[in-house]
Design a protein around this motif. Structure first.
Motif, mmCIF file in Angstrom:
data_model
loop_
_atom_site.group_PDB
_atom_site.id
_atom_site.type_symbol
_atom_site.label_atom_id
_atom_site.label_comp_id
_atom_site.label_asym_id
_atom_site.label_seq_id
_atom_site.Cartn_x
_atom_site.Cartn_y
_atom_site.Cartn_z
ATOM 1 N N PRO A 1 112.811 15.119 107.706
ATOM 2 C CA PRO A 1 113.869 14.203 107.254
ATOM 3 C C PRO A 1 114.889 14.912 106.376
ATOM 4 C CG PRO A 1 111.905 13.898 105.946
ATOM 5 C CD PRO A 1 111.538 14.880 107.022
ATOM 6 N N ALA A 2 116.089 14.389 106.380
ATOM 7 C CA ALA A 2 117.108 14.871 105.442
ATOM 8 C C ALA A 2 116.756 14.381 104.039
ATOM 9 C CB ALA A 2 118.480 14.360 105.860
ATOM 10 N N PRO A 3 117.187 15.092 102.993
ATOM 11 C CA PRO A 3 116.917 14.631 101.628
ATOM 12 C C PRO A 3 117.425 13.204 101.421
ATOM 13 C CG PRO A 3 117.749 16.871 101.583
ATOM 14 C CD PRO A 3 117.903 16.383 103.004
ATOM 15 N N GLY A 4 116.561 12.340 100.920
ATOM 16 C CA GLY A 4 116.935 10.955 100.660
ATOM 17 C C GLY A 4 116.861 10.042 101.864
ATOM 18 N N GLU A 5 116.639 10.583 103.061
ATOM 19 C CA GLU A 5 116.661 9.754 104.277
ATOM 20 C C GLU A 5 115.536 8.719 104.285
ATOM 21 O OE1 GLU A 5 116.347 10.207 109.167
ATOM 22 O OE2 GLU A 5 116.185 11.975 107.866
ATOM 23 N N LEU A 6 114.315 9.141 103.963
ATOM 24 C CA LEU A 6 113.202 8.207 104.026
ATOM 25 C C LEU A 6 113.194 7.242 102.840
ATOM 26 C CD1 LEU A 6 110.348 10.448 105.443
ATOM 27 C CD2 LEU A 6 111.955 8.950 106.635
ATOM 28 N N TYR A 7 113.784 7.644 101.740
ATOM 29 C CA TYR A 7 113.963 6.715 100.614
ATOM 30 C C TYR A 7 114.917 5.596 101.017
ATOM 31 C CZ TYR A 7 115.340 5.138 95.916
ATOM 32 O OH TYR A 7 115.608 4.390 94.791
ATOM 33 N N ALA A 8 116.023 5.958 101.651
ATOM 34 C CA ALA A 8 116.968 4.938 102.121
ATOM 35 C C ALA A 8 116.319 4.051 103.183
ATOM 36 C CB ALA A 8 118.221 5.609 102.680
ATOM 37 N N HIS A 9 115.554 4.663 104.073
ATOM 38 C CA HIS A 9 114.857 3.880 105.101
ATOM 39 C C HIS A 9 113.896 2.886 104.470
ATOM 40 C CE1 HIS A 9 112.319 2.913 108.559
ATOM 41 N NE2 HIS A 9 111.281 3.310 107.843
ATOM 42 N N SER A 10 113.202 3.304 103.404
ATOM 43 C CA SER A 10 112.228 2.410 102.778
ATOM 44 C C SER A 10 112.887 1.159 102.220
ATOM 45 C CB SER A 10 111.468 3.143 101.669
ATOM 46 O OG SER A 10 112.258 3.321 100.506
ATOM 47 N N LYS A 11 114.069 1.295 101.676
ATOM 48 C CA LYS A 11 114.762 0.123 101.141
ATOM 49 C C LYS A 11 115.054 -0.885 102.247
ATOM 50 C CE LYS A 11 116.959 2.362 97.153
ATOM 51 N NZ LYS A 11 118.228 2.644 96.453
ATOM 52 N N GLU A 12 115.491 -0.392 103.391
ATOM 53 C CA GLU A 12 115.757 -1.284 104.521
ATOM 54 C C GLU A 12 114.467 -1.886 105.057
ATOM 55 O OE1 GLU A 12 117.912 0.873 107.453
ATOM 56 O OE2 GLU A 12 119.633 1.269 106.158
ATOM 57 N N ALA A 13 113.407 -1.081 105.111
ATOM 58 C CA ALA A 13 112.135 -1.567 105.646
ATOM 59 C C ALA A 13 111.504 -2.604 104.730
ATOM 60 C CB ALA A 13 111.190 -0.387 105.858
ATOM 61 N N PHE A 14 111.547 -2.367 103.425
ATOM 62 C CA PHE A 14 111.038 -3.366 102.483
ATOM 63 C C PHE A 14 111.884 -4.645 102.535
ATOM 64 C CE2 PHE A 14 108.938 0.147 99.911
ATOM 65 C CZ PHE A 14 107.643 -0.340 100.062
ATOM 66 N N ALA A 15 113.184 -4.493 102.719
ATOM 67 C CA ALA A 15 114.056 -5.672 102.812
ATOM 68 C C ALA A 15 113.713 -6.500 104.046
ATOM 69 C CB ALA A 15 115.518 -5.234 102.847
ATOM 70 N N ARG A 16 113.401 -5.830 105.156
ATOM 71 C CA ARG A 16 113.011 -6.564 106.370
ATOM 72 C C ARG A 16 111.703 -7.319 106.126
ATOM 73 N NH1 ARG A 16 113.688 -7.229 111.818
ATOM 74 N NH2 ARG A 16 111.814 -7.227 113.118
ATOM 75 N N LEU A 17 110.759 -6.670 105.463
ATOM 76 C CA LEU A 17 109.499 -7.338 105.145
ATOM 77 C C LEU A 17 109.751 -8.562 104.261
ATOM 78 C CD1 LEU A 17 106.207 -5.516 104.162
ATOM 79 C CD2 LEU A 17 106.925 -7.591 102.977
ATOM 80 N N ALA A 18 110.591 -8.400 103.271
ATOM 81 C CA ALA A 18 110.892 -9.524 102.370
ATOM 82 C C ALA A 18 111.554 -10.673 103.121
ATOM 83 C CB ALA A 18 111.784 -9.046 101.229
#
Length: 465
Positions: A207-224
């Motif tokens: 992954p690029a630096p920060g890529e999976l951190y940004a992905h996690s925010k979207e993934a947690f938002a979908r779960l919410a």
């Protein structure tokens, strides 16, 4: 001569080329291969992450047609060792093979459960008629047990790489089947993994630096969004856990992350996820070797758990987050058990006497590392060569109970995270699963621990006050 699989593993006692041998195992038939050809393994491949280990696989060239189905099959043929430079990568062949009657004997777990369980298991193997509706005893068990699933992607919560799927119902099936609480998991490493042509999941890029951190925010938002849209309660502390366990309570979730890749070596992000996303169940690794440790389905890099992984475990203990060692190697689990001050969870796996080199199955010794912390191993509903029935699933659960004890086994469905047909794929089937556990020989109090009591105990020991 009867050839044991141990001979392949150790190199001792191998027959000479041209010897006639007998070998029993499970057939793996790659796509686009000719009829009369298969690869024999000591046990079935379990999931997308598994691959046949050449050192523990035998190419089989049948004299006639191959026997139907994965088996297990007992075969006789002529033994050949392939040269090290063989382009296919295999090491052993059984030529002119023919099928023999199987001589497999029931293991100690079946003898322990006695004849009460033997009939249903044999019936399942014969693909008998659909099971009758769950009995009043099974429904009463579900009501008393408050069932829980240690690992779920229900509702299509996973943030897809390619398209955004609409949510499926979660609350309604849980309510109808009596499933009280699920660990609902986003997936941390999806942008960097792919499904290979031979149906394995593996990381294909960094992954690029920060890529999976940004992905996690979207993934947690979908779960919410799923949780809010379906009116699911979220368990975050002791008080909300007690509420979820009350008779008549509605369905609840524990927010989980499959993989901690989004930490990217930064411990402060864990507390951020606890506060911002209500994270309470963290699986350390998934399908890529990350900063926390090694995985079962790829070559080791860290010799188990890293120093950062140990820091994350200590922080989870402090913050009230369940630590999940699923997908981690034996050595990662061993070190995690030494570090943690709270019970561990290994949320979804199955028991094997001899897992392959890149297998997601685990040994009894691996499972006991988790049990020694007071933790729980979630048994998944993948049945390998067996028919995917609830009766076979209950038998797999019994094997794990025999290995680690009734206090350390739970349900880990990996709901909507499997491509193979699972034995338990709908929460409406929870009463039928309870029926299968009773038929397997578990007393109601034992079955209640498996269905939910053991995970509830781990949550009670871990969540903040």
């Amino acid at each position: 001569m009867q050839l044991p699989w141990d001979a392949l593993a150790t190199g001792h006692g191998l027959p000479p080329p041209g010897a006639t041998v007998e070998l029993e195992g499970v057939a793996f038939a790659p796509q686009d291969m000719p009829r009369g050809y298969a690869i024999l393994l000591p046990e079935a491949a379990c999931c997308l992450g598994c691959r046949p280990d050449p050192a523990m696989a035998v190419e089989v060239l049948f004299a006639d047609e191959a026997p139907a189905g994965p088996g297990p099959h007992r075969l006789a043929g002529t033994w050949h060792a392939l040269p090290a430079e063989d382009p296919t990568g295999w090491r052993w062949q059984l030529r002119g093979a023919r099928a023999l009657p199987s001589a497999a004997a029931p293991g100690p777990w079946l003898r322990r459960r006695a004849l009460l369980a033997a009939g249903p298991l044999l019936c399942a193997a014969a693909a008998c008629a659909e099971a009758p509706a769950p009995s009043p005893a099974a429904r009463a068990l579900v009501e008393a047990a408050a069932p829980m699933d240690l690992h779920s992607h229900a509702g299509h919560v996973i943030l897809s790489r390619t398209r955004l799927r609409p949510f499926d119902p979660v609350a309604a099936p849980m309510r109808e089947g009596g499933m009280r609480l699920i660990a609902l998991a986003m997936v941390a490493d999806s942008p960097t993994t792919t499904v290979t042509p031979d149906r394995r999941i593996e990381a294909y890029r960094s992954p690029a630096p920060g890529e999976l951190y940004a992905h996690s925010k979207e993934a947690f938002a979908r779960l919410a969004a799923l949780v809010a849209g379906q009116g699911l309660a979220v368990v975050t502390d002791q008080a909300s856990l007690r509420t979820a366990l009350q008779p008549g309570a509605g369905p609840s979730v524990v927010v989980a992350s499959e993989g901690a890749d989004w930490l990217e070596g930064r411990l402060e992000r864990l507390e951020e996820a606890v506060q911002a996303h209500r994270l309470r169940h963290l699986q350390l690794v998934h399908y890529r070797v990350n900063e926390l440790g090694d995985i079962q389905t790829a070559a080791p890099v860290h010799e188990g758990l890293t120093g950062f992984g140990a820091e994350v475990i200590r922080a989870c203990n402090r913050l009230g987050v369940v630590v999940d060692v699923a997908h981690g190697t034996y050595w990662l689990t061993q070190r995690a058990a030494e570090v943690t001050q709270k019970p561990l969870v290994l949320s979804h796996t199955g028991l094997s006497g001899r897992p392959g080199l890149r297998s997601r199955w685990i040994t009894a010794e691996h499972a006991r590392l988790v049990a020694a912390t007071g933790g729980v191993v979630g048994v998944w509903p993948l049945m390998g060569a067996e028919a995917p029935t609830l009766r076979a699933y209950a038998a797999g659960i019994a094997r794990m109970v025999d290995a680690v004890g009734i206090e350390h086994v739970g349900i880990g469905s990996d709901m909507l995270g499997l491509l193979a047909t699972p034995a338990f794929g709908d929460y409406r089937e929870t009463p039928a699963l309870a029926e299968a556990l009773l038929a397997q020989g578990f007393a109601p109090a034992e079955a209640a621990r498996i269905l939910g009591g053991n995970y509830a105990r781990v949550l009670a020991a871990t969540l903040p006050g």
